[in-house]
Design a protein around this motif. Structure first.
Motif, PDB file in Angstrom:
ATOM      1  N   SER A 295       0.834  -1.213   0.000  1.00 35.47           N
ATOM      2  CA  SER A 295       0.000   0.000   0.000  1.00 35.47           C
ATOM      3  C   SER A 295       0.863   1.254   0.000  1.00 35.47           C
ATOM      4  CB  SER A 295      -0.959  -0.004   1.194  1.00 35.47           C
ATOM      5  OG  SER A 295      -0.290   0.308   2.411  1.00 35.47           O
ATOM      6  N   GLN A 296       1.974   1.209   0.696  1.00 34.55           N
ATOM      7  CA  GLN A 296       2.848   2.375   0.766  1.00 34.55           C
ATOM      8  C   GLN A 296       3.576   2.633  -0.545  1.00 34.55           C
ATOM      9  OE1 GLN A 296       2.448   4.375   3.639  1.00 34.55           O
ATOM     10  NE2 GLN A 296       0.841   2.847   3.519  1.00 34.55           N
ATOM     11  N   VAL A 297       3.899   1.578  -1.279  1.00 32.36           N
ATOM     12  CA  VAL A 297       4.501   1.728  -2.610  1.00 32.36           C
ATOM     13  C   VAL A 297       3.524   2.453  -3.524  1.00 32.36           C
ATOM     14  CG1 VAL A 297       5.225   0.464  -4.683  1.00 32.36           C
ATOM     15  CG2 VAL A 297       6.038  -0.260  -2.422  1.00 32.36           C
ATOM     16  N   TYR A 298       2.274   1.969  -3.560  1.00 33.68           N
ATOM     17  CA  TYR A 298       1.268   2.609  -4.414  1.00 33.68           C
ATOM     18  C   TYR A 298       0.993   4.038  -3.958  1.00 33.68           C
ATOM     19  CZ  TYR A 298      -0.032  -1.319  -7.375  1.00 33.68           C
ATOM     20  OH  TYR A 298      -0.036  -2.312  -8.318  1.00 33.68           O
ATOM     21  N   ARG A 299       0.957   4.257  -2.644  1.00 33.39           N
ATOM     22  CA  ARG A 299       0.675   5.600  -2.130  1.00 33.39           C
ATOM     23  C   ARG A 299       1.756   6.593  -2.565  1.00 33.39           C
ATOM     24  NH1 ARG A 299      -3.553   8.722  -0.673  1.00 33.39           N
ATOM     25  NH2 ARG A 299      -2.371  10.508  -1.338  1.00 33.39           N
ATOM     26  N   ALA A 300       3.009   6.151  -2.557  1.00 31.73           N
ATOM     27  CA  ALA A 300       4.110   7.047  -2.952  1.00 31.73           C
ATOM     28  C   ALA A 300       3.957   7.491  -4.402  1.00 31.73           C
ATOM     29  CB  ALA A 300       5.453   6.355  -2.739  1.00 31.73           C
ATOM     30  N   PHE A 301       3.597   6.568  -5.289  1.00 30.72           N
ATOM     31  CA  PHE A 301       3.399   6.941  -6.692  1.00 30.72           C
ATOM     32  C   PHE A 301       2.122   7.762  -6.869  1.00 30.72           C
ATOM     33  CE2 PHE A 301       6.546   3.604  -7.462  1.00 30.72           C
ATOM     34  CZ  PHE A 301       7.341   4.220  -8.422  1.00 30.72           C
ATOM     35  N   LEU A 302       1.082   7.434  -6.117  1.00 33.24           N
ATOM     36  CA  LEU A 302      -0.156   8.211  -6.171  1.00 33.24           C
ATOM     37  C   LEU A 302       0.105   9.650  -5.735  1.00 33.24           C
ATOM     38  CD1 LEU A 302      -3.232   8.399  -6.555  1.00 33.24           C
ATOM     39  CD2 LEU A 302      -3.479   7.538  -4.203  1.00 33.24           C
ATOM     40  N   ASP A 303       0.908   9.835  -4.701  1.00 37.54           N
ATOM     41  CA  ASP A 303       1.254  11.189  -4.254  1.00 37.54           C
ATOM     42  C   ASP A 303       1.976  11.961  -5.356  1.00 37.54           C
ATOM     43  OD1 ASP A 303       0.121  10.737  -1.774  1.00 37.54           O
ATOM     44  OD2 ASP A 303       2.038  10.400  -0.754  1.00 37.54           O
ATOM     45  N   ARG A 304       2.838  11.286  -6.090  1.00 36.55           N
ATOM     46  CA  ARG A 304       3.556  11.945  -7.190  1.00 36.55           C
ATOM     47  C   ARG A 304       2.581  12.417  -8.266  1.00 36.55           C
ATOM     48  NH1 ARG A 304       8.614   8.301  -8.865  1.00 36.55           N
ATOM     49  NH2 ARG A 304       8.983  10.084 -10.235  1.00 36.55           N
ATOM     50  N   VAL A 305       1.590  11.580  -8.574  1.00 38.35           N
ATOM     51  CA  VAL A 305       0.584  11.969  -9.572  1.00 38.35           C
ATOM     52  C   VAL A 305      -0.216  13.162  -9.071  1.00 38.35           C
ATOM     53  CG1 VAL A 305      -1.578  11.249 -10.674  1.00 38.35           C
ATOM     54  CG2 VAL A 305       0.409   9.710 -10.689  1.00 38.35           C
ATOM     55  N   GLU A 306      -0.703  13.050  -7.838  1.00 37.20           N
ATOM     56  CA  GLU A 306      -1.575  14.098  -7.302  1.00 37.20           C
ATOM     57  C   GLU A 306      -0.855  15.421  -7.099  1.00 37.20           C
ATOM     58  OE1 GLU A 306      -3.323  12.071  -3.941  1.00 37.20           O
ATOM     59  OE2 GLU A 306      -5.014  11.408  -5.181  1.00 37.20           O
ATOM     60  N   SER A 307       0.458  15.400  -7.020  1.00 38.04           N
ATOM     61  CA  SER A 307       1.211  16.657  -6.881  1.00 38.04           C
ATOM     62  C   SER A 307       1.818  17.126  -8.203  1.00 38.04           C
ATOM     63  CB  SER A 307       2.309  16.495  -5.826  1.00 38.04           C
ATOM     64  OG  SER A 307       3.273  15.563  -6.256  1.00 38.04           O
TER      65      SER A 307
END
Length: 158
Positions: free
Chosen positions: A130-142
């Motif tokens: 979940s943390q791997v996906y969250r890190a990439f999701l944060d990159r997209v959202e920012s």
């Protein structure tokens, strides 16, 4: 692919598939809430779903990286629908793996519909995923381009 059972793969089982090629008709796309449309919006589903995995940490790291690369390719092509769909798959990787991290078998509800008590962390590897996906999701959202395009899209298309 993932270790989800077929019924777990979608929260959209009650609606029909779209009979639209959203690359040809992007104006028909609705951002929706969260992951809404992830299993219905073509041709993006066929491009992104094969990349998505939450079964193992190694597989998820590869999957999240490839989904992020697809996001960047869509961004370079000025394809907002593709960018948003890649975001949805990253978000889905985060939320689904987190559910498996908290609940045995990923089942939040018992057979009688009662919500199960979450266990922190029932499955440590799923939490790491979940943390791997969250890190990439944060990159997209920012991402500035994504943020600007999403605001424009929402203003123009609702």
């Amino acid at each position: 692919m993932s270790d989800l059972s077929p019924g777990d793969e979608t929260d959209e089982s009650d609606g029909p598939e779209y009979d639209i090629d959203f690359r040809e008709r992007p104006e028909a796309y609705e951002v929706g809430r969260g992951e809404q449309g992830a299993f219905k919006v073509q041709p993006y589903k066929d491009e992104l779903l094969p990349l998505w995995e939450v079964k193992t940490l190694d597989g998820a790291e590869t999957a999240a990286r490839e989904l992020f690369e697809r996001f960047r390719a869509y961004r370079d092509e000025d394809d907002f629908v593709g960018m948003d769909m890649a975001r949805k798959y990253l978000q889905m990787g985060w939320t689904r793996s987190l559910r498996y991290a908290k609940y045995p078998g990923g089942r939040k509800y018992d057979d009688d519909g009662a919500e199960r008590e979450p266990q922190q962390w029932y499955d440590e590897e799923k939490y790491e995923i979940s943390q791997v996906y969250r890190a990439f999701l944060d990159r997209v959202e920012s991402d500035d381009t994504y943020t600007e395009r999403r605001a424009e899209w929402t203003e123009r298309h609702g």
